[in-house]
Design a protein around this motif. Sequence first.
Motif, mmCIF file in Angstrom:
data_model
loop_
_atom_site.group_PDB
_atom_site.id
_atom_site.type_symbol
_atom_site.label_atom_id
_atom_site.label_comp_id
_atom_site.label_asym_id
_atom_site.label_seq_id
_atom_site.Cartn_x
_atom_site.Cartn_y
_atom_site.Cartn_z
ATOM 1 N N THR A 169 1.177 -1.212 -0.145
ATOM 2 C CA THR A 169 -0.047 0.267 0.238
ATOM 3 C C THR A 169 0.755 1.095 0.104
ATOM 4 O OG1 THR A 169 -2.156 -0.895 0.904
ATOM 5 C CG2 THR A 169 -1.725 1.246 1.409
ATOM 6 N N HIS A 170 0.827 1.777 -1.235
ATOM 7 C CA HIS A 170 1.515 3.437 -1.180
ATOM 8 C C HIS A 170 0.581 4.581 -1.334
ATOM 9 C CE1 HIS A 170 3.705 7.107 -2.539
ATOM 10 N NE2 HIS A 170 4.513 6.143 -1.869
ATOM 11 N N ILE A 171 0.675 5.573 0.108
ATOM 12 C CA ILE A 171 -0.126 6.745 0.029
ATOM 13 C C ILE A 171 0.213 7.952 0.023
ATOM 14 C CG2 ILE A 171 -2.279 8.220 1.746
ATOM 15 C CD1 ILE A 171 -2.908 5.575 2.645
ATOM 16 N N ARG A 172 0.125 9.203 -0.358
ATOM 17 C CA ARG A 172 0.656 10.001 -0.343
ATOM 18 C C ARG A 172 -0.072 11.515 -0.386
ATOM 19 N NH1 ARG A 172 3.864 9.735 -5.122
ATOM 20 N NH2 ARG A 172 2.353 11.222 -7.052
ATOM 21 N N LEU A 173 -0.023 12.123 0.608
ATOM 22 C CA LEU A 173 -0.585 13.071 2.012
ATOM 23 C C LEU A 173 0.188 14.516 1.215
ATOM 24 C CD1 LEU A 173 -1.312 11.601 4.516
ATOM 25 C CD2 LEU A 173 -3.075 11.138 2.407
ATOM 26 N N PHE A 209 4.746 17.613 2.685
ATOM 27 C CA PHE A 209 3.563 16.017 2.072
ATOM 28 C C PHE A 209 4.835 14.895 2.391
ATOM 29 C CE2 PHE A 209 6.453 16.865 -1.865
ATOM 30 C CZ PHE A 209 6.461 15.195 -2.777
ATOM 31 N N TYR A 210 3.770 14.091 2.715
ATOM 32 C CA TYR A 210 4.610 12.530 3.232
ATOM 33 C C TYR A 210 3.827 11.813 2.662
ATOM 34 C CZ TYR A 210 4.451 15.460 6.861
ATOM 35 O OH TYR A 210 4.477 16.989 7.861
ATOM 36 N N SER A 211 5.013 10.464 2.508
ATOM 37 C CA SER A 211 4.569 9.132 1.584
ATOM 38 C C SER A 211 4.867 8.275 2.732
ATOM 39 C CB SER A 211 5.882 8.606 0.913
ATOM 40 O OG SER A 211 5.642 9.921 -0.382
ATOM 41 N N LEU A 212 3.659 7.205 2.560
ATOM 42 C CA LEU A 212 2.942 6.179 3.716
ATOM 43 C C LEU A 212 3.150 4.903 2.617
ATOM 44 C CD1 LEU A 212 2.091 9.083 4.897
ATOM 45 C CD2 LEU A 212 0.407 7.767 5.498
ATOM 46 N N GLU A 213 3.906 3.978 3.644
ATOM 47 C CA GLU A 213 3.847 2.414 2.584
ATOM 48 C C GLU A 213 3.686 1.543 3.679
ATOM 49 O OE1 GLU A 213 7.295 1.954 -0.692
ATOM 50 O OE2 GLU A 213 7.809 2.054 1.506
ATOM 51 N N ARG A 214 2.802 0.602 3.501
ATOM 52 C CA ARG A 214 3.345 -0.500 4.157
ATOM 53 C C ARG A 214 2.929 -1.640 2.983
ATOM 54 N NH1 ARG A 214 -0.107 -4.498 6.048
ATOM 55 N NH2 ARG A 214 -0.411 -4.083 8.350
ATOM 56 N N ASN A 215 3.936 -2.721 3.699
ATOM 57 C CA ASN A 215 4.629 -4.102 3.093
ATOM 58 C C ASN A 215 4.277 -5.171 3.673
ATOM 59 O OD1 ASN A 215 6.435 -2.670 0.727
ATOM 60 N ND2 ASN A 215 7.840 -2.195 2.241
ATOM 61 N N ALA A 216 3.855 -6.589 3.100
ATOM 62 C CA ALA A 216 3.392 -7.246 3.972
ATOM 63 C C ALA A 216 4.826 -8.287 3.610
ATOM 64 C CB ALA A 216 2.692 -8.223 2.887
ATOM 65 N N ALA A 217 4.654 -8.755 4.096
ATOM 66 C CA ALA A 217 6.458 -9.760 4.315
ATOM 67 C C ALA A 217 6.921 -10.095 3.096
ATOM 68 C CB ALA A 217 5.882 -11.136 5.626
ATOM 69 N N LYS A 233 8.979 -6.558 -0.355
ATOM 70 C CA LYS A 233 9.742 -5.216 -0.673
ATOM 71 C C LYS A 233 10.446 -5.175 -1.970
ATOM 72 C CE LYS A 233 10.864 -4.289 3.675
ATOM 73 N NZ LYS A 233 10.603 -2.939 4.602
ATOM 74 N N THR A 234 10.652 -6.415 -3.119
ATOM 75 C CA THR A 234 10.904 -6.432 -4.012
ATOM 76 C C THR A 234 9.933 -5.550 -4.965
ATOM 77 O OG1 THR A 234 12.278 -8.506 -4.113
ATOM 78 C CG2 THR A 234 11.242 -7.695 -6.301
ATOM 79 N N LEU A 235 8.235 -5.987 -4.951
ATOM 80 C CA LEU A 235 7.308 -5.086 -5.320
ATOM 81 C C LEU A 235 7.483 -3.740 -4.803
ATOM 82 C CD1 LEU A 235 4.516 -5.704 -6.500
ATOM 83 C CD2 LEU A 235 3.619 -5.621 -4.634
ATOM 84 N N ALA A 236 7.412 -2.962 -3.433
ATOM 85 C CA ALA A 236 8.354 -1.268 -3.444
ATOM 86 C C ALA A 236 9.352 -1.266 -4.023
ATOM 87 C CB ALA A 236 8.689 -1.504 -1.797
ATOM 88 N N HIS A 237 9.597 -1.556 -4.358
ATOM 89 C CA HIS A 237 11.101 -1.522 -4.858
ATOM 90 C C HIS A 237 10.342 -0.872 -6.462
ATOM 91 C CE1 HIS A 237 14.906 -0.771 -6.769
ATOM 92 N NE2 HIS A 237 14.653 -1.669 -7.807
ATOM 93 N N LEU A 238 9.871 -1.616 -6.872
ATOM 94 C CA LEU A 238 9.080 -1.769 -8.727
ATOM 95 C C LEU A 238 8.461 -0.459 -8.561
ATOM 96 C CD1 LEU A 238 7.800 -5.329 -9.074
ATOM 97 C CD2 LEU A 238 10.192 -4.065 -10.006
ATOM 98 N N TYR A 239 7.928 0.048 -7.346
ATOM 99 C CA TYR A 239 7.031 1.269 -7.020
ATOM 100 C C TYR A 239 8.680 3.004 -7.359
ATOM 101 C CZ TYR A 239 3.180 -1.013 -9.386
ATOM 102 O OH TYR A 239 2.071 -2.124 -9.304
ATOM 103 N N LYS A 240 9.303 2.102 -7.020
ATOM 104 C CA LYS A 240 10.681 3.712 -6.415
ATOM 105 C C LYS A 240 9.989 4.924 -7.713
ATOM 106 C CE LYS A 240 14.894 5.417 -6.358
ATOM 107 N NZ LYS A 240 16.467 4.574 -6.542
ATOM 108 N N THR A 241 9.723 4.897 -8.625
ATOM 109 C CA THR A 241 8.928 5.688 -9.320
ATOM 110 C C THR A 241 7.734 6.653 -8.500
ATOM 111 O OG1 THR A 241 7.513 4.951 -10.761
ATOM 112 C CG2 THR A 241 9.490 5.141 -11.615
ATOM 113 N N ILE A 242 7.115 6.065 -7.694
ATOM 114 C CA ILE A 242 5.683 6.708 -7.112
ATOM 115 C C ILE A 242 6.160 7.757 -5.910
ATOM 116 C CG2 ILE A 242 3.989 6.542 -5.586
ATOM 117 C CD1 ILE A 242 3.789 3.687 -6.367
ATOM 118 N N ARG A 243 7.293 7.115 -4.979
ATOM 119 C CA ARG A 243 8.198 8.188 -3.694
ATOM 120 C C ARG A 243 8.665 9.493 -4.732
ATOM 121 N NH1 ARG A 243 8.645 2.729 -2.247
ATOM 122 N NH2 ARG A 243 10.913 3.333 -3.308
#
Length: 339
Positions: free
Chosen positions: A125-129, A315-323, A326-336
């Motif tokens: 999950t990724h949220i940006r506020l 502003f804030y980027s919020l991120e939650r990874n399931a166990a 981490k690889t999937l989070a890396h795929l969305y580095k462009t979001i941050r």
Amino acid sequence: MSIEVRRATGDDVHSWDAFVEQSPHGNAFHQYDALEIQAAHAGAELVPLVGRKGEEVVGLFPLFRIDKGPIATVFSPPPELRVAYLGPVLLNMDHMKQRKREGRHHEFIDACLEWVRDEIRPRYTHIRLDGRYDDLRAFSWNDYAITPQYTYHVDLSPGVDDVLMSFSSDARSNIRNAPDDAYSIEEGGPEAIEQIVEQVASRYESQGISYRSTPAFVTDLYTTLPEGQIRPYVLRTDGEFVGGILVIDYKETVSRWQGGVRTDVETDLAVNDLLDWRIMRDAIDRGRTTYDLVGANNRRINRYKAKFNPELHPFYSLERNAAGMKTLAHLYKTIREGV
């Protein structure tokens, strides 16, 4: 009486934009048509949550579900569209005392995140506020990692003369010394949108950076949202497109959304100084009080933006990874790094 969270339907959808307008956290991309357009261009399922305490709406939380094979992911805003901020908006809490306001706010966020866990079960999950949403404790308590990022705000409330005088000397000189007959700046339509987005994409690609916001996405927003919320500013010399900036105009804020990249056209004009100043002057004429320069995280670009004497805002980027995600989070580095 506890807060009930559900998908928005019927009357919720009909009243959605009025609630966004009332909330101190609402921006143009929170509007329901804008949410549907984002979902369509992101290949996502829109999940518009609404929270009620009895008959009173206490908050909205638009989310986007994207499935990657068997893996469910959730975003707000969706990735790769270059939407700066989204996340929840709160309602009918400003009149409350601190204890009651905090209790209602945190209960709403808890209920939304519980709904997401039960109904979607996302692995990422990724949220940006927007920085106006500054109480992030409920997210932290729900195991979200919080990363502060920064943007610049130019205060437009002093008026044209005082705002200009606050700029750096080189910015003032670039604006004042540009011959009026050497260029024109105007607001365009779909053609201008295409020119601006393609220029930005070309500039990014030359630096090896993916840029997946499209003219079609921006044009859909331009033609669907209320007139004047999407403003494509273009500078031309001898009728030739030189550069442009896409502006979001909503409530008291104008935002420098896309554009303002270095031009490939040979010119002695300080193209972006002139564009930014025209946008600010027009915004002041319309009674706007803030120019959000949308991003202050790139050291090289910050040197340009800082010449307008802006204030630094988080502003804030919020991120939650399931166990194991981490690889999937890396795929969305462009979001941050999207703003």
